[in-house]
Design a protein around this motif. Structure first.
Motif, mmCIF file in Angstrom:
data_model
loop_
_atom_site.group_PDB
_atom_site.id
_atom_site.type_symbol
_atom_site.label_atom_id
_atom_site.label_comp_id
_atom_site.label_asym_id
_atom_site.label_seq_id
_atom_site.Cartn_x
_atom_site.Cartn_y
_atom_site.Cartn_z
ATOM 1 N N GLU A 111 0.832 -1.234 0.091
ATOM 2 C CA GLU A 111 0.003 -0.008 -0.045
ATOM 3 C C GLU A 111 0.949 1.234 -0.022
ATOM 4 O O GLU A 111 1.822 1.365 0.750
ATOM 5 C CB GLU A 111 -0.932 0.059 1.352
ATOM 6 N N LYS B 2 -1.801 4.477 3.186
ATOM 7 C CA LYS B 2 -1.791 3.843 4.393
ATOM 8 C C LYS B 2 -2.128 4.856 5.398
ATOM 9 O O LYS B 2 -3.153 4.815 6.368
ATOM 10 C CB LYS B 2 -0.466 3.254 4.365
ATOM 11 N N ASN C 271 -6.129 5.308 5.019
ATOM 12 C CA ASN C 271 -6.662 4.330 5.784
ATOM 13 C C ASN C 271 -6.912 4.471 7.260
ATOM 14 O O ASN C 271 -7.931 4.374 7.857
ATOM 15 C CB ASN C 271 -5.818 3.006 5.122
ATOM 16 N N HIS D 119 -7.062 -1.220 0.617
ATOM 17 C CA HIS D 119 -5.935 -1.591 -0.074
ATOM 18 C C HIS D 119 -6.144 -2.622 -1.531
ATOM 19 O O HIS D 119 -5.844 -2.453 -2.594
ATOM 20 C CB HIS D 119 -4.924 -2.452 0.763
ATOM 21 N N LYS E 269 -5.907 -1.301 -5.313
ATOM 22 C CA LYS E 269 -4.775 -1.765 -6.101
ATOM 23 C C LYS E 269 -5.598 -2.072 -7.556
ATOM 24 O O LYS E 269 -5.018 -1.995 -8.664
ATOM 25 C CB LYS E 269 -4.106 -2.881 -5.568
#
Length: 213
Positions: free
Chosen positions: A19, A24, A27, A43, A47
């Motif tokens: 990530e 990150k 999040n 994540h 992606k």
């Protein structure tokens, strides 16, 4: 079909690209500071969205449902510097939080953040879109779909999140559960739509890939 439990999810994430640091941080802060942090794409889905953008190389992207910006940033990271990303959210209380992370991502100049009701904003957008990501009010999915269809290029894609809705699509639903009914209506609407071809994937809470013929 393999059931994705916590251990298997950890294995999947452990064998996927790490990530990005700004994602990150986003999040983490979303889970600490926001209500309903499970609305964040996360994540794995982030992606996936990034790679879809890398494969398609869109020049204009529309997102309905920004929340705290994870998916918009993920898509921006998968697109070229000349791609324009429009993202819409009705919650103005999230704007300063979200803009902070847009800036930190380095993609701020390419992300056009619209605050308001999507069905009011979409008709005012000029030009066609190559890719649309829907992740907003489930009761209005079919209305979003029809509103954006005239703006979607031939061969363009719509990605719709939450189409399995935690498995509720297979359950007897409460007549007052408008969210689940909205998902059921949308899934049927797309399946019956001869203008598109579609594929439902068991990613996260269910993801529908829709291609305009």
């Amino acid at each position: 079909m393999i059931e994705v439990n916590k251990a298997l999810e950890d294995y999947i994430l452990g064998h996927s690209e790490n990530e990005d640091q700004v994602l990150k941080d986003l999040n983490r802060e979303t889970h600490v500071k926001m209500l309903r942090p499970r609305m964040l794409s996360g994540h794995l889905q982030g992606k996936f969205l990034k790679m879809i953008c890398q494969m398609q190389n869109p020049k204009r992207v529309l997102e309905i449902g920004t929340y705290t910006g994870y998916s918009a940033i993920s898509m921006a990271m998968g697109t070229s510097s000349d791609c324009e990303i429009h993202t819409i959210d009705c919650n103005d209380e999230l704007e300063s939080f979200t803009r902070k992370f847009f800036k930190q991502s380095g993609c701020e100049e390419r992300i056009k953040f619209h605050i308001g009701e999507a069905l009011d904003i979409i008709p005012k957008l000029k030009g066609e879109f190559d890719l649309v990501f829907i992740d907003a009010d489930k009761r209005q999915y079919t209305e979003y779909y029809e509103a954006i269809m005239p703006l979607l290029k031939k061969g363009g894609f719509i990605l719709a999140d939450d189409v399995l809705w935690d498995g509720k699509v297979l359950e007897d639903i409460d007549p007052n559960d408008k969210q689940t009914q909205g998902i059921l209506d949308f899934n049927k609407h797309v399946q019956d739509d001869e203008r598109v071809e579609n594929l439902m994937l068991p990613i996260r809470h269910g993801l529908m890939m829709i291609r305009k013929k």
